[in-house]
Each structure stands twice: as structure tokens, then as C-alpha cells.
Design an enzyme around this catalytic site. Sequence first.
Site, PDB file in Angstrom:
ATOM      1  N   GLY A 164       0.919  -1.204   0.132  1.00 35.61           N
ATOM      2  CA  GLY A 164       0.173  -0.007   0.032  1.00 35.61           C
ATOM      3  C   GLY A 164       0.879   1.235   0.057  1.00 35.61           C
ATOM      4  N   GLY A 165       0.366   2.129   0.801  1.00 40.78           N
ATOM      5  CA  GLY A 165       1.256   3.633   1.051  1.00 40.78           C
ATOM      6  C   GLY A 165       2.869   3.147   1.361  1.00 40.78           C
TER       7      GLY A 165
ATOM      8  N   GLY B 226      23.824   2.801 -33.775  1.00 42.34           N
ATOM      9  CA  GLY B 226      23.247   4.024 -32.788  1.00 42.34           C
ATOM     10  C   GLY B 226      23.816   3.667 -31.593  1.00 42.34           C
ATOM     11  N   ALA B 227      24.207   2.425 -30.939  1.00 46.06           N
ATOM     12  CA  ALA B 227      24.704   2.152 -29.747  1.00 46.06           C
ATOM     13  C   ALA B 227      26.079   2.659 -29.439  1.00 46.06           C
ATOM     14  CB  ALA B 227      24.683   0.608 -29.701  1.00 46.06           C
TER      15      ALA B 227
END
Length: 511
Positions: free
Chosen positions: A170-171, A405-406
Site C-alpha cells: 500500500g502506501g 546507434g549504440a
Amino acid sequence: MRHVVEDLERRRAEALAGGGEKRVAAQHAKGKLTARERIELLLDKGSFEEFDMYVEHRCVDFGMDRRKKIPGDGVVTGWGTVNGRAVFVFSKDFTVFGGSLSEAHAGKITKIQDMALKMRAPIVGLFDAGGARIQEGVAALGGYAEIFRRNVDASGVIPQISVIMGPCAGGDVYSPAMTDFIVMVRDTSYMFVTGPDVVKTVTNETVTAEELGGARVHTTKSSVADMAFENDVEALLQVRRLIDFLPSSNISGPPRWPSFDDVDRREPSLDTLVPDSANKPYDIRELIEKTVDERDFFEIQAVFAPNIVIGFGRIDGRAVGFVANQPMALAGVLDADASRKAARFVRFCDCFEIPIVTFVDVPGFLPGVAQEYGGLIKHGAKLLFAYSQCTTPLITVITRKAFGGAYDVMASKHIGADLNYAWPSAQIAVMGAKGAVEIIFRAEMGDKEKIAALTKSYEDRFLSPFVAAERGYIDEVIRPQETRARLARGLALLSAKKAERPWRKHDNIPL
Ligand code: HXC
């Protein structure tokens, strides 16, 4: 005066007892330490200064006013030191109301967050809790939001580390998600937004807590967690090790520790690290380990997207971030996961002025329908964007392939790297020889001899570091064995680097 001192001791003892012997025993029976035991291990011996030990909840709903109040209200907060440097800490106490977050509990955490930011010191959160204090309703939700906002304010100013040591749901999950690193403990910790029961109700899927959000899931599939360890003790000792690599803040500069390793140390074994065959893999970790001081490399996200390796080491005592393609996994190709993983790390290093050393051996971006549907363009752009906006020192060493491109993306000179080196085995080109010849000499493909000759001439011309070096895209072709010494000199030079970006409210990185 004596009465007051006695009262103080009584109140202290009450707070230190947490949820009581039975709940502490239950915590130990699960293989977990208590909130205070964890703090003792995280911080230097005897350095913990606790705040707000006597804070209690103010809830009157659902019989909470009649229920026993427990001083501390489910979280232990304060500060201490890790190897002499100040660190703020909050540690959820599962033995008190399941570590759940009340308004008062949230107030203790936000106080620590504010202090950490004021003092420009790292903050570590230890999580083991049942989420929002159900009896408090919106007061608890508001408390969470106060914490979230402070996580964001502190992001990029002080390092924030979250250690998940029990339930985290949850939170509780969103604060860790906005911090820099998430560490989990195997088998005893899990993280999810909604638990197995809600999942069953909403999607009719049957799943255990471990299957839904255990350490294995978050370190291999979701990449929510950066690392996982066997138990509380190991996790906390590794967090201490991590903190030693990090600056206290974005203005303090990376820490420098004494090194007993010769900065000029040569590693002749590196001269034969790259195999003769271009398609044979080798372990890029060997290069990193032989480069850093005392072989001490702290890897992050080791099991997620293993085709790229990220982590911290030191050279001449200075902390350095390493990003390296890993030929042992998918030939070191850049895919969506690897790009995302590296991009976040590059941005972390840049926030905190940690220099980045990039080792390049990349055959390109991974082709395929799954990658394109999965947003490879946007994820690849994250890494390109992250490197391009760096003002922290960047040094790049191409060990073998730097294709397409790498080549551009992996901290090339063109996007802002300060020093670019290549090993003699480097191959910098649009693509490999076979693919290139198949495209540009398609009409000649029937003539095997001619194609072999054309492939050879392509290899001779382009599959070397010298075309790039002739243009100044590579500053120097270096012997592998001297990599550490060259990096050390480069990093010393670049420690004085000053670079600025034009003013803007903030950038718009392709999230
Ligand atoms: C109040 C809580 C609590 C909670 C646990 N406790 N969670 N009290 N609020 N959220 C208390 C229990 O009453 C119990 O008290 C003690 O903590 C230990 O809990 P157990 O259930 O006995 O422990 P265990 O069996 O180990 O189960 C742990 C657990 C479970 C899985 C965490 O307690 C649980 O599911 N809790 C609720 C989780 C949840 O739904 N939270 C709300 C999430 S929503 P005693 O006195 O008996 O020791 C949320 C919204 C925020 O957080 C959103 C913000 C963005």
C-alpha cells in the site's frame, strides 16, 4: 530531580520494549531483527541518537483511545554515523501496531527527512510494516503524502536508500519507489501495491505474497529492487558498503577513501581479455574488477538485464560509477531493459557528481517485434538522454564492438564524454562486416570470392579504432594493461571539470 530521572528511565524502558516480549519473540522467530537491532547494525557502534521516542498516536476512533498507546508509535527515528559520516535513519517497528503508519508516525519520519535535507546527509529507511494505520483513515493517507513530497524534494540533493525487511504494501511502497536504491531481504520481505487477497478479488489470480512481490520477482522481473541479500545482517552490512561509495549530498563531491592499490598498476592479463574471435564472449566484470582499487566492485541490479553491468568502484580512492556492456549476456546488446537500467544509474551518478567510466562492447540495439512493441525507441532514448545531459566527468573505453546507434549512445565523444579511449581490438562502425557487405553489395552476393574479399576490406578499413581516432572521436588508442593508470590520470584531471546546461525549469526526459 530524582523523580524526573526515574520517570525518564521508566519511559525510556517502556519505549525500548516496543510491542513487548511476545511480539519481539515472534519477530525473531520469523528470522527478522527488531527495528532497533537493525539500526545498531546499520550505524557505527554507539553512534545512534534517537529522536521522538515518546511520541504516541492521537487517534480516538475504533477504540484506539482505549487501546494501549505504545511510545514511539511504530517507528524508530534518529541519526548516527556510517564510517564516521552522518546518516539519518527511520526504522519501522513491526512489533508496534504492525509498523503501520499513523499521523504521528508520519510526523516522526518527515521530521527526519527535513533534518537530513537541512544537514545534506543521506537518509536510510528500513521498512517492515502493514501500510496505513487502518483506524486513522485519511490522517494516515495525508501522512504518506507528506513523506512522498519530501522524497521528491530530496531527490538529487541527498542519497535516499530504502531497505525492505518485511511486509511493504500500500502506501509504504511509493516512498521507496521514489528513493535512489531499494534493497530487499530474501524470503522475509515483499513489496506490492495490493496484496494477494485483493488480487484474487479483482483479477481472480491466485498468487502468494512471495510470488507477487518477493525479492526474486523484484530483482529479476520488475527491477523495482536493486539488490537482495540473504538476511537482515547481510543486507545492512551491504548498505553500509553502498553508503561508503556515495557522496553525502549533491554539493559534497564523492567521498575519497585511502587506497592501498597502486594507481599505476598494470594488468598484463587484460591484453588477452578480448578473444580473437569477434563472436566469442568474455566477462566484462573481469575488466572492472581489475581496474578498481582492491578489486572492490559493488554491483547494482546484477540479475536484471545482465547484458549491461552497472555499479560502483573506486580508482585512486575516488568513487566511480561503472557502466559496461556485458558480452556474456545477449552479446552485450542494448535492449529496453538494459537501456532503462543504465539510464537511471547514469542519472544517479550525474545528480551526485560521481564520475562515470563506460566500457563499450555493444553490437547494437536488439532487433525484434517484442522490443519495438515494448518501446525500445523510448527506453533507448532514456540512456541517450541521460548521458547527453551529464555534467559529471565521463570517460569511455571501447574494448571491442561499438556498432550503430549504440556507439553514439554509449558515452561517445559526440554526446559529451570528456575522454574517449579505445583498445587496439576496438571495432567502430555502422555494423559488422557481414551485414554491411550484404547490404551495400547485394547485387554481388552470388560471387562468394568477391564477397569474401569485400568483407575483408571492410574489416580492414572500418573494424578498427583508427577511423574514429583519425577524426578525433577517440583521443587515444591504449594498451588494455594500462587501462587503470589512464583512467586514474583522467579522473584526477576531470575532478576540476566545470560544465553547465542552459537554464530550464526541468528537462523532459522520455519517461
Ligand atoms: C493497523 C495493523 C495494520 C494496519 C497490521 N496491523 N497492519 N494495525 N493498521 N494497517 C497490526 C495487527 O492488527 C496486529 O496487531 C499487528 O499489526 C501484526 O499484524 P498481523 O496481521 O498479526 O501480522 P501478520 O500475520 O504477520 O500479517 C502482516 C500483514 C497484515 C500482512 C502486514 O497485518 C496485513 O495484511 N495488514 C494490513 C495491510 C493493509 O491492507 N494495509 C493497508 C494498505 S492501504 P496486534 O495488536 O494483534 O499485534 C494503504 C493505503 C495508503 O496503505 C495509500 C497511500 C498512497
